[in-house]
Enzyme design. Structure first.
Site, PDB file in Angstrom:
ATOM      1  N   SER A  76       0.645  -1.223   0.161  1.00  0.00           N
ATOM      2  CA  SER A  76       0.015   0.085  -0.055  1.00  0.00           C
ATOM      3  C   SER A  76       0.748   1.216   0.059  1.00  0.00           C
ATOM      4  O   SER A  76       1.767   1.521  -0.875  1.00  0.00           O
ATOM      5  CB  SER A  76      -1.052  -0.043   1.250  1.00  0.00           C
ATOM      6  OG  SER A  76      -2.052   0.646   0.944  1.00  0.00           O
TER       7      SER A  76
ATOM      8  N   HIS B 131      -6.309  -5.885  -1.812  1.00  0.00           N
ATOM      9  CA  HIS B 131      -5.393  -4.919  -1.435  1.00  0.00           C
ATOM     10  C   HIS B 131      -4.243  -5.709  -0.540  1.00  0.00           C
ATOM     11  O   HIS B 131      -4.491  -6.354   0.462  1.00  0.00           O
ATOM     12  CB  HIS B 131      -5.956  -3.731  -0.486  1.00  0.00           C
ATOM     13  CG  HIS B 131      -5.217  -2.716  -0.252  1.00  0.00           C
ATOM     14  ND1 HIS B 131      -4.939  -1.937  -1.465  1.00  0.00           N
ATOM     15  CD2 HIS B 131      -4.612  -1.902   0.679  1.00  0.00           C
ATOM     16  CE1 HIS B 131      -4.053  -0.880  -1.092  1.00  0.00           C
ATOM     17  NE2 HIS B 131      -3.738  -0.949   0.262  1.00  0.00           N
TER      18      HIS B 131
ATOM     19  N   ASP C  70      -9.070  -4.565  -5.789  1.00  0.00           N
ATOM     20  CA  ASP C  70      -8.779  -3.613  -4.970  1.00  0.00           C
ATOM     21  C   ASP C  70      -8.995  -2.253  -5.686  1.00  0.00           C
ATOM     22  O   ASP C  70      -8.555  -1.871  -6.767  1.00  0.00           O
ATOM     23  CB  ASP C  70      -7.137  -3.627  -4.839  1.00  0.00           C
ATOM     24  CG  ASP C  70      -6.697  -2.506  -4.056  1.00  0.00           C
ATOM     25  OD1 ASP C  70      -7.504  -1.629  -3.395  1.00  0.00           O
ATOM     26  OD2 ASP C  70      -5.425  -2.441  -3.939  1.00  0.00           O
TER      27      ASP C  70
END
Length: 507
Positions: free
Chosen positions: A200, A465, A440
């Site tokens: 991320s 994700h 995602d």
């Protein structure tokens, strides 16, 4: 007594920042970037509750040693106060390391917007593969999070823009560079190749680290890293919320249509006498609603979180839609929506505006999105959400009202790049894996096509994700996820093999 005073003072400071932000800001639709799946409320408020993440079987707390590095406060200036230092935490697991005598590899996890303690138990990629690589594992905490706090205390560090000004992505990756050089020197492992790994926001840091410090990191695995979600490279109106809508629509057309209709129904009920009271009762709110935004933001966060972390075996989007679709056909729209809430969160005494404590991540991510992490997310008319137009001027003004300084919306693309990414990276970059799950919502801002033979995109149609770097589950992981991880390991092994061949040739 002093500790109690400090705790009270810190809580007061965080509360003050919270109140300033709430009273001066619009709902800033920038869902937090996190591999672990915390839940956000009101744009970028996040709760401390998390899904039941499983620790890796390869994780054993006794395998870790904790160290503190005397880190430079400001890497980019030569002012007197730039040379101030703080204690930055990192942890090492040498259980499977082959040692410096054979220049065995180092797998380095780059921490992001939370304490490193949160990530270590659930980031399975490092401990599960260290044995195969004979690798040292190192986990580095991001400045201003966990125990890595400048200025001696959180109270001072988060006080205002003067102390928060050293809190940005460029300083963070410079921290990682210093620590990795230090560790390699301490271990006499100067020739051990380093692979940096992040998810991320941490995935963005990993990719940027490889670009900025190729002499330190041989390669990078950047999981779910939306490095193109800046400066309108991704058109704001065709991004995040379009993917959330697609996820829900693929799960259930009926569910999608009910959610799409629910927003106007909320407004309709709220416009009537005692309407907010009626909504409060219907959704069993913890406190009476004072406006519809409280309820809408809660539902917005639930749907986006379900989509962003739509992981096997439970698949939260399916759970939400199962609740909505499973409600009696005689029930009205909002009763069905509430059934989705209960299906997702479980039975609770109350919902929506639960009491909560403000955390350092609340305050930290809020600052980051009001400094260099300006991700322009809009909502168009084709989604299941109310339309919302990202207004950069309004955003700048609101951040400036909160902190006294404006954000820099163009800084990421200026410092790290982003525009014409294939044209630029194909000419100088190498050894980066950009991994994504296409369910995602942040994947829309990721690298989804190979840029060169060694800057590659690995993605899974049904992935979510950061799923590839989380703990594996041999019982429930689908074949496509197993194959995605195997592909990433194979690529990294290729980088390391070539490095050793080049090293031997030079020696």
């Amino acid at each position: 007594m002093e500790m109690k005073q400090l705790t009270f003072s810190l809580q007061s400071s965080l509360l003050l920042i919270s109140l300033i932000f709430v009273t001066t800001s619009v709902s800033l639709k920038i869902p937090r970037l996190s591999p672990t799946g915390g839940q956000f409320i009101h744009g970028n408020y996040w709760t401390q509750s998390r899904p039941s993440e499983a620790s890796s079987p390869a994780f054993d707390p006794k395998d870790f040693q904790t160290f503190y590095y005397n880190q430079t406060l400001d890497h980019f200036n030569f002012r007197y106060d730039s040379f101030n230092t703080f204690q930055q935490r990192y942890l090492i697991n040498s259980k499977h390391w082959g040692g410096s005598n054979i220049s065995a590899p180092i797998l380095a996890y780059l921490g992001a917007e939370e304490s490193i303690d949160v990530d270590i138990p659930i980031i399975g990629f490092l401990p599960e593969n260290a044995i195969h690589f004979q690798a040292l594992q190192i986990y580095i905490e991001h400045r201003y999070y966990g125990e890595s706090i400048p200025f001696g205390s959180k109270e001072v560090a988060f006080k205002n823009a003067s102390t928060l000004g050293y809190f940005n992505s460029a300083q963070a990756i410079a921290d990682y560079a210093e620590i990795l050089i230090h560790v390699k020197k301490q271990l006499h492992a100067e020739h051990s190749p380093v692979i940096v790994i992040g998810g991320s926001y941490g995935g963005m840091l990993a990719s940027w680290f490889r670009l900025k410090y190729p002499h330190i990191a041989l390669g990078a695995l950047a999981s779910s890293a939306p490095i193109l979600y800046f400066d309108d490279i991704v058109p704001p109106e065709t991004g995040y919320y379009s993917i959330v809508t697609k996820d829900f629509r693929e799960a259930s057309e009926t569910c999608y249509r009910i959610i799409k209709k629910s927003w106007s129904e909320i407004d309709n009920i709220a416009s009537k006498p005692e309407g907010l009271s009626s909504l409060s009762k219907k959704f069993r709110t913890c406190r009476p609603l004072t406006n519809t935004s409280e309820l809408k933001d809660y539902l917005d966060s639930m749907y986006t979180r379900a989509a962003q972390y739509n992981r096997p075996p439970k698949y939260p989007v399916t759970v939400v839609c199962g609740g909505i679709d499973g409600a009696s056909s005689t029930h009205n729209i909002l009763t069905k929506i509430f059934a989705g809430v209960v299906a997702y969160t479980g039975n609770r005494s109350c919902y929506v505006n639960q009491p909560r404590n403000l955390t350092e991540t609340d305050v930290g991510w809020r600052w980051q999105t009001c400094s260099d992490m300006v991700i322009p997310i809009s909502v168009n008319n084709d989604t299941m959400f109310p339309p919302y137009k990202f207004d950069v001027d309004e955003y700048i003004n609101k951040c400036k009202a909160t902190y006294g300084v404006p954000p820099r919306p163009n800084w990421v693309t200026t410092y790290f790049g982003g525009h014409d990414i294939k044209l630029s990276l194909s000419r100088f970059a190498s050894n980066i894996i950009f991994s994504n799950g296409l369910r995602d919502p942040y994947s829309i801002g990721g690298i989804l096509e190979d840029i060169s033979d060694s800057v590659v995109a690995v993605h899974a149609k049904n992935g979510s994700h950061c799923l590839d770097i989380l703990t594996s589950n041999h019982t429930t992981d689908p074949d496509w996820l197993v194959n995605q991880r195997k592909s990433e390991v194979r690529i990294i092994k290729g980088w390391i093999a070539k490095y050793y061949a080049d090293l031997q040739a030079l020696q």
